[in-house]
Design a protein around this motif. Structure first.
Motif, mmCIF file in Angstrom:
data_model
loop_
_atom_site.group_PDB
_atom_site.id
_atom_site.type_symbol
_atom_site.label_atom_id
_atom_site.label_comp_id
_atom_site.label_asym_id
_atom_site.label_seq_id
_atom_site.Cartn_x
_atom_site.Cartn_y
_atom_site.Cartn_z
ATOM 1 N N ALA A 1 0.832 -1.206 0.000
ATOM 2 C CA ALA A 1 0.000 0.000 0.000
ATOM 3 C C ALA A 1 0.864 1.254 0.000
ATOM 4 C CB ALA A 1 -0.929 0.000 1.212
ATOM 5 N N LEU A 2 1.955 1.225 0.783
ATOM 6 C CA LEU A 2 2.859 2.371 0.820
ATOM 7 C C LEU A 2 3.577 2.553 -0.515
ATOM 8 C CD1 LEU A 2 4.154 4.682 2.378
ATOM 9 C CD2 LEU A 2 5.871 3.059 3.224
ATOM 10 N N LEU A 3 4.001 1.462 -1.126
ATOM 11 C CA LEU A 3 4.661 1.547 -2.424
ATOM 12 C C LEU A 3 3.739 2.167 -3.464
ATOM 13 C CD1 LEU A 3 6.479 -1.912 -2.455
ATOM 14 C CD2 LEU A 3 7.591 0.331 -2.411
ATOM 15 N N LEU A 4 2.496 1.763 -3.468
ATOM 16 C CA LEU A 4 1.520 2.342 -4.397
ATOM 17 C C LEU A 4 1.336 3.833 -4.122
ATOM 18 C CD1 LEU A 4 -1.111 -0.547 -4.411
ATOM 19 C CD2 LEU A 4 0.223 0.218 -6.387
ATOM 20 N N HIS A 5 1.263 4.186 -2.857
ATOM 21 C CA HIS A 5 1.110 5.596 -2.476
ATOM 22 C C HIS A 5 2.302 6.418 -2.946
ATOM 23 C CE1 HIS A 5 -0.042 9.076 -0.042
ATOM 24 N NE2 HIS A 5 1.215 9.137 0.351
#
Length: 318
Positions: free
Chosen positions: A190-194
């Motif tokens: 989720a952080l990578l996508l963000h």
């Protein structure tokens, strides 16, 4: 039939009055004579519990009977004895500590990487445009990891966000994240996508499910687990040992906790050095007055450290 089962699971689902839920859940687990460790937060559950097959089935039935946790997937291991000594259920701010609690940045219920089943992960992991990313801590990937995986120098998962800049060079690649059971990947992806990574995937069910469904192929070493087994076998296809004894350098996949409770460091140690060092990582720990009796397993029930004592890692595991 196995004497006991050990269940590994998590579920991201909003829990109203999670602190009270944790207290009630502890009573329920004790009523089933389960042992284990469960973290309860407003965002969901994260647990490993162990008990008789009957007790474990009753526990799973109860979790599924609560509509909030229908998405829970249990990884079930058959074991000869319970994987814990006591039962703990604790309320915390997160079910896996990332240090990022802004739902606008990370909310696995809304956005995570695309889930890959073990067979899909196996088929995809060696493609030229793929990076396999281990999101676990040093002591975990030191004893076992996928071949050619990118590992990060982190002591805890809460350090993962600080490594995003190091990963920027892979933005044009497909990123396949993995961890023990899948829970860290939910937040890591989720952080990578963000942060602008577009092609982010995660191994559904983590290393444990991969071992059960894909034979653990190309996973080198053993998988660290958060119970008194410390590590478990994963690879039944092409197993190998990747870790070495901290004291003598000989190949070994046995991981222990230092017998000095004020150190309690995770490290790999061969049986010979374990006997010679009495389960300690150093001579100073071996002479410590609070040193615990080493029984060959290297697992101990946690002993609280003195107030205001900050533990600093003395060991850098490769």
């Amino acid at each position: 039939m196995a004497k006991y089962n050990t269940l590994l699971y998590y579920c991201y689902s909003t829990i109203a009055d999670a602190e009270q839920f944790a207290a009630d859940h502890l009573k329920f687990c004790k009523s089933l004579n389960l042992t284990g460790r469960i973290i309860v937060a407003d965002e969901g559950l994260n647990g490993t519990v162990s008990g008789t097959p009957v007790a474990c089935k009753a526990y799973m039935d109860a979790i599924y009977a609560d509509g909030r946790f229908n998405a829970t997937e249990f990884k079930i291991d058959e074991v000869d004895e319970p994987s814990f000594v006591k039962m703990h259920v604790r309320y915390k701010s997160e079910i896996v500590h990332s240090g990022l609690r802004d739902p606008n940045i990370i909310d696995p219920k809304k956005q995570t990487g695309k889930h890959l089943e073990p067979a899909e992960f196996l088929a995809m992991k060696d493609d030229e445009d793929v990076i396999v990313l281990d999101v676990r801590s040093n002591y975990e990937h030191s004893v076992g990891r996928f071949k050619n995986a990118v590992t990060l120098d982190i002591e805890n998962f809460r350090d993962f966000p600080s490594k995003i800049n190091e990963l920027a060079k892979y933005k044009d690649k497909k990123i396949l994240t993995y961890c023990t059971g899948g829970i860290k990947c939910e937040k890591a992806s989720a952080l990578l996508l963000h942060e602008g990574f577009e092609n982010v995937y995660q191994l559904h069910g983590g290393i444990i499910k991969y071992g059960k469904e894909a034979g653990g192929e190309d996973f080198d070493g053993k998988c660290y687990v958060f119970d008194n087994r410390l590590t478990v076998d994963v690879n039944s296809v092409n197993p190998t040992v990747v870790s070495t004894c901290y004291n003598c350098g000989k190949a070994t996949d046995k991981m222990i906790n230092c017998a000095n409770p004020e150190c309690n460091e995770h490290f790999t140690q061969c049986d010979e050095c374990g006997t010679q060092m009495e389960g300690c990582c150093s001579a100073s720990c071996q002479s410590h007055p609070r040193k615990r009796v080493y029984d060959g397993t290297g697992y101990y029930v946690k002993v609280p450290q003195p107030v205001n004592v900050t533990k600093k890692s003395k060991i850098q595991l490769a």
